[in-house]
Design a protein around this motif. Sequence first.
Motif, PDB file in Angstrom:
ATOM      1  N   PRO A  73       0.908  -1.127  -0.169  1.00 44.04           N
ATOM      2  CA  PRO A  73       0.001   0.116  -0.064  1.00 44.04           C
ATOM      3  C   PRO A  73       0.840   1.370   0.116  1.00 44.04           C
ATOM      4  O   PRO A  73       2.070   1.114   0.234  1.00 44.04           O
ATOM      5  CB  PRO A  73      -0.934   0.106   1.473  1.00 44.04           C
ATOM      6  N   PRO A  74       0.313   2.382  -0.456  1.00 47.87           N
ATOM      7  CA  PRO A  74       1.080   3.530  -0.315  1.00 47.87           C
ATOM      8  C   PRO A  74       1.704   4.035   0.904  1.00 47.87           C
ATOM      9  O   PRO A  74       2.741   4.678   1.039  1.00 47.87           O
ATOM     10  CB  PRO A  74       0.117   4.586  -0.816  1.00 47.87           C
ATOM     11  N   ALA A  75       1.079   3.471   2.041  1.00 47.66           N
ATOM     12  CA  ALA A  75       1.717   3.729   3.285  1.00 47.66           C
ATOM     13  C   ALA A  75       2.890   2.636   3.780  1.00 47.66           C
ATOM     14  O   ALA A  75       3.568   3.058   4.825  1.00 47.66           O
ATOM     15  CB  ALA A  75       0.719   3.847   4.359  1.00 47.66           C
ATOM     16  N   GLY A  76       2.970   1.701   2.923  1.00 49.90           N
ATOM     17  CA  GLY A  76       3.813   0.644   3.052  1.00 49.90           C
ATOM     18  C   GLY A  76       3.594  -0.413   4.077  1.00 49.90           C
ATOM     19  O   GLY A  76       2.514  -0.480   4.734  1.00 49.90           O
ATOM     20  N   ASP A  77       4.140  -1.702   4.006  1.00 47.51           N
ATOM     21  CA  ASP A  77       4.052  -2.815   4.507  1.00 47.51           C
ATOM     22  C   ASP A  77       4.408  -2.371   6.106  1.00 47.51           C
ATOM     23  O   ASP A  77       5.416  -1.891   6.401  1.00 47.51           O
ATOM     24  CB  ASP A  77       4.950  -3.747   4.171  1.00 47.51           C
ATOM     25  N   LEU A  78       3.576  -2.715   7.182  1.00 50.14           N
ATOM     26  CA  LEU A  78       3.910  -2.545   8.626  1.00 50.14           C
ATOM     27  C   LEU A  78       5.040  -3.230   8.948  1.00 50.14           C
ATOM     28  O   LEU A  78       5.835  -2.619  10.007  1.00 50.14           O
ATOM     29  CB  LEU A  78       2.727  -2.900   9.340  1.00 50.14           C
ATOM     30  N   TRP A  79       5.428  -4.234   8.260  1.00 51.06           N
ATOM     31  CA  TRP A  79       6.772  -4.867   8.826  1.00 51.06           C
ATOM     32  C   TRP A  79       7.956  -3.937   8.549  1.00 51.06           C
ATOM     33  O   TRP A  79       9.069  -4.126   8.897  1.00 51.06           O
ATOM     34  CB  TRP A  79       6.917  -6.289   7.870  1.00 51.06           C
ATOM     35  N   ARG A  80       7.808  -3.146   7.751  1.00 53.53           N
ATOM     36  CA  ARG A  80       9.087  -2.121   7.606  1.00 53.53           C
ATOM     37  C   ARG A  80       9.407  -1.290   9.017  1.00 53.53           C
ATOM     38  O   ARG A  80      10.671  -1.026   9.066  1.00 53.53           O
ATOM     39  CB  ARG A  80       8.562  -0.718   6.880  1.00 53.53           C
ATOM     40  N   HIS A  81       8.569  -1.312   9.822  1.00 56.75           N
ATOM     41  CA  HIS A  81       8.724  -0.656  11.133  1.00 56.75           C
ATOM     42  C   HIS A  81       8.977  -1.501  12.452  1.00 56.75           C
ATOM     43  O   HIS A  81       8.970  -1.019  13.598  1.00 56.75           O
ATOM     44  CB  HIS A  81       7.601   0.321  11.655  1.00 56.75           C
ATOM     45  N   ALA A  82       9.105  -2.853  12.194  1.00 61.51           N
ATOM     46  CA  ALA A  82       9.329  -4.026  13.116  1.00 61.51           C
ATOM     47  C   ALA A  82      10.280  -3.717  13.915  1.00 61.51           C
ATOM     48  O   ALA A  82      10.352  -4.387  14.998  1.00 61.51           O
ATOM     49  CB  ALA A  82       9.216  -5.351  12.625  1.00 61.51           C
ATOM     50  N   MET A 107       6.791  -1.551  -5.521  1.00 61.07           N
ATOM     51  CA  MET A 107       5.698  -0.685  -6.074  1.00 61.07           C
ATOM     52  C   MET A 107       4.692  -0.361  -4.887  1.00 61.07           C
ATOM     53  O   MET A 107       4.705  -1.261  -3.818  1.00 61.07           O
ATOM     54  CB  MET A 107       4.991  -1.547  -7.189  1.00 61.07           C
ATOM     55  N   ALA A 108       4.290   0.809  -4.995  1.00 62.57           N
ATOM     56  CA  ALA A 108       3.130   1.083  -3.885  1.00 62.57           C
ATOM     57  C   ALA A 108       2.032   1.406  -4.842  1.00 62.57           C
ATOM     58  O   ALA A 108       1.902   2.080  -5.889  1.00 62.57           O
ATOM     59  CB  ALA A 108       3.619   2.547  -3.320  1.00 62.57           C
ATOM     60  N   LEU A 109       1.100   0.682  -4.520  1.00 61.84           N
ATOM     61  CA  LEU A 109      -0.324   0.368  -5.252  1.00 61.84           C
ATOM     62  C   LEU A 109      -1.360   0.561  -4.442  1.00 61.84           C
ATOM     63  O   LEU A 109      -1.463  -0.080  -3.373  1.00 61.84           O
ATOM     64  CB  LEU A 109      -0.347  -0.767  -6.164  1.00 61.84           C
ATOM     65  N   ASP A 110      -2.271   1.477  -4.620  1.00 61.89           N
ATOM     66  CA  ASP A 110      -3.587   1.470  -3.805  1.00 61.89           C
ATOM     67  C   ASP A 110      -4.573   0.470  -4.488  1.00 61.89           C
ATOM     68  O   ASP A 110      -5.324   0.970  -5.222  1.00 61.89           O
ATOM     69  CB  ASP A 110      -4.010   2.961  -3.638  1.00 61.89           C
ATOM     70  N   LEU A 111      -4.806  -0.722  -3.966  1.00 57.20           N
ATOM     71  CA  LEU A 111      -5.612  -1.825  -4.650  1.00 57.20           C
ATOM     72  C   LEU A 111      -6.999  -1.291  -4.253  1.00 57.20           C
ATOM     73  O   LEU A 111      -7.853  -2.100  -4.934  1.00 57.20           O
ATOM     74  CB  LEU A 111      -5.255  -3.146  -4.124  1.00 57.20           C
ATOM     75  N   LYS A 112      -7.452  -0.446  -3.302  1.00 55.14           N
ATOM     76  CA  LYS A 112      -8.940  -0.125  -3.301  1.00 55.14           C
ATOM     77  C   LYS A 112      -9.221   1.027  -4.127  1.00 55.14           C
ATOM     78  O   LYS A 112     -10.490   1.215  -4.224  1.00 55.14           O
ATOM     79  CB  LYS A 112      -8.928   0.401  -1.790  1.00 55.14           C
ATOM     80  N   LEU A 427      -2.254   7.868 -13.416  1.00 57.37           N
ATOM     81  CA  LEU A 427      -2.163   7.014 -12.019  1.00 57.37           C
ATOM     82  C   LEU A 427      -1.946   7.512 -11.051  1.00 57.37           C
ATOM     83  O   LEU A 427      -2.655   7.411  -9.898  1.00 57.37           O
ATOM     84  CB  LEU A 427      -1.463   5.512 -12.533  1.00 57.37           C
ATOM     85  N   ARG A 428      -1.122   8.310 -10.920  1.00 59.64           N
ATOM     86  CA  ARG A 428      -0.749   9.118 -10.012  1.00 59.64           C
ATOM     87  C   ARG A 428      -1.912  10.320  -9.513  1.00 59.64           C
ATOM     88  O   ARG A 428      -2.162  10.517  -8.482  1.00 59.64           O
ATOM     89  CB  ARG A 428       0.422  10.077 -10.183  1.00 59.64           C
ATOM     90  N   ALA A 429      -2.557  10.839 -10.649  1.00 61.97           N
ATOM     91  CA  ALA A 429      -3.639  11.544 -10.367  1.00 61.97           C
ATOM     92  C   ALA A 429      -4.648  11.203  -9.906  1.00 61.97           C
ATOM     93  O   ALA A 429      -5.742  11.812  -8.966  1.00 61.97           O
ATOM     94  CB  ALA A 429      -3.922  12.348 -11.756  1.00 61.97           C
ATOM     95  N   SER A 430      -4.848   9.837 -10.164  1.00 58.96           N
ATOM     96  CA  SER A 430      -6.114   9.190  -9.840  1.00 58.96           C
ATOM     97  C   SER A 430      -6.105   8.568  -8.430  1.00 58.96           C
ATOM     98  O   SER A 430      -6.982   8.011  -7.720  1.00 58.96           O
ATOM     99  CB  SER A 430      -6.740   8.205 -10.751  1.00 58.96           C
ATOM    100  N   GLY A 431      -4.675   8.644  -7.978  1.00 59.52           N
ATOM    101  CA  GLY A 431      -4.409   7.916  -6.614  1.00 59.52           C
ATOM    102  C   GLY A 431      -4.121   6.478  -6.416  1.00 59.52           C
ATOM    103  O   GLY A 431      -3.972   5.715  -5.341  1.00 59.52           O
ATOM    104  N   VAL A 432      -4.011   5.825  -7.607  1.00 58.20           N
ATOM    105  CA  VAL A 432      -3.448   4.384  -7.813  1.00 58.20           C
ATOM    106  C   VAL A 432      -2.207   4.270  -7.142  1.00 58.20           C
ATOM    107  O   VAL A 432      -1.880   3.258  -6.454  1.00 58.20           O
ATOM    108  CB  VAL A 432      -3.842   3.779  -9.134  1.00 58.20           C
ATOM    109  N   ILE A 433      -1.352   5.226  -7.544  1.00 54.47           N
ATOM    110  CA  ILE A 433       0.129   5.125  -6.950  1.00 54.47           C
ATOM    111  C   ILE A 433       0.180   6.490  -6.459  1.00 54.47           C
ATOM    112  O   ILE A 433      -0.366   7.493  -6.789  1.00 54.47           O
ATOM    113  CB  ILE A 433       1.056   4.739  -8.316  1.00 54.47           C
TER     114      ILE A 433
END
Length: 441
Positions: A73-82, A107-112, A427-433
């Motif tokens: 996700p754009p905010a990243g995998d939570l495991w980055r902060h473990a 890749m950062a991708l907003d699947l929602k 894709l950037r403009a629409s928030g996908v990435i």
Amino acid sequence: MEDKEEGASAFLKGHTPRFLGRREDTTTSERTAMASDNIFSGLKVIDLASFIAGPSAAVILSDFGADVVKVEPPAGDLWRHANKLPPQPVAEDAYPWHLANRNKRGMALDLKSPDAQLVLEKLVKWADVLIVNTPHPARRRLKLEYADVAPWNQRLIYADVTGFGERGPDADLPGFDITSYWARSGLLSMTRDAGLPPTWPVAGSGDNATATGLYSAIVTALYRRERTGKGAYVTTSLLAQGVWSASVSIQAALCQAKFFELHDRRNPANAAMNVYRAADDTWFVLIVTSDKLAAVAKAIGRPDLLTDARFADPAQLTANMPQLAAILDEVFFAKPMAHWYQVFSGVHVTFGAVRGPQEVIQDPQLQLNDIVVPLEGAGGKLNSTVSSPIQVHGVAKVPARRGPEIGEHNDEVLRQLGFSTNDIDGLRASGVIPKERPRVA
């Protein structure tokens, strides 16, 4: 060694145009993989999983040359902060992230986002393997189930890891290794001494065992695909892997075996298979099989134990096991571990000193057997990493390189999938990435 062209191997036979065909727009990582003789060179993997088990299965593939794209996700995998979340050891370096995501493009991708399906479809069509661990209720909402993506790529290996399996009343429950692998499987009830409560296991231990199982499932499906041309849906669960790890005891329960009480080192079921302490406070595990008893008794300076009436027959031995353990406690506590290392090595008996992590990394066996290898690019104090536990003689693993930053390779991967600069801007403009590539804190 096989001829290099032939060595890309029977495993990839018949699919060279898909995997290994050169293109003008190849990336540096692809050219490196294509030029190598690694087993999975040219294999394309999309890692949609989070935390450890799924991503670590992808790491094993990457170690042998697969091109792995980590999608988060754009905010990243939570495991980055473990690395900043106790009870994990705290450090400035994001060591858990690099361990589970080295050698990958990011890749950062907003699947929602409604427009994300277009990117997802192109990724799936490009990929050979898709790894996912999203809980099934959320997976259905995101249209990530096998039935959703398989029509895009009939050769796809869809690799799924869950907490408790795909069926049953708890199929949709979230699962971590401590709950699914350790507690639910029974392992946590057995890995403690009598009279003590269950302890907290080492972070990621069940996840990494499960990763090896998921990797095995993926490789099995790839072999099947070479024979049939068909993709597959493969799966495992933390629960299944935990039960497999505990399977000697679980199998015993299935046949109504008689279980001993929990291990008590002062009153063990067998004093010849116990934990003892040397004079320098090093604890060690000792396993003396029946054919070694006489040699060990003599080597430790206690041949009298072989003729002691208290231990002369099985019934007496069982009744006096605490006394034998106490005698051995006294013997072993009289000399340091270096002494016992020589003694036990001299009679070829099985033993193992109990090491802490700081001692483990000093063990020469790790470097000499490529268990710990250099890690490039991570910065800070992190310049080495734990390699995956599989070696193939004659095949060098890909040199380990840091895990990606969030969305680090968005443009590169999207261009590779056929998106133009205008498409990527859209894709950037629409928030996908993300509009700008986020930086790791």
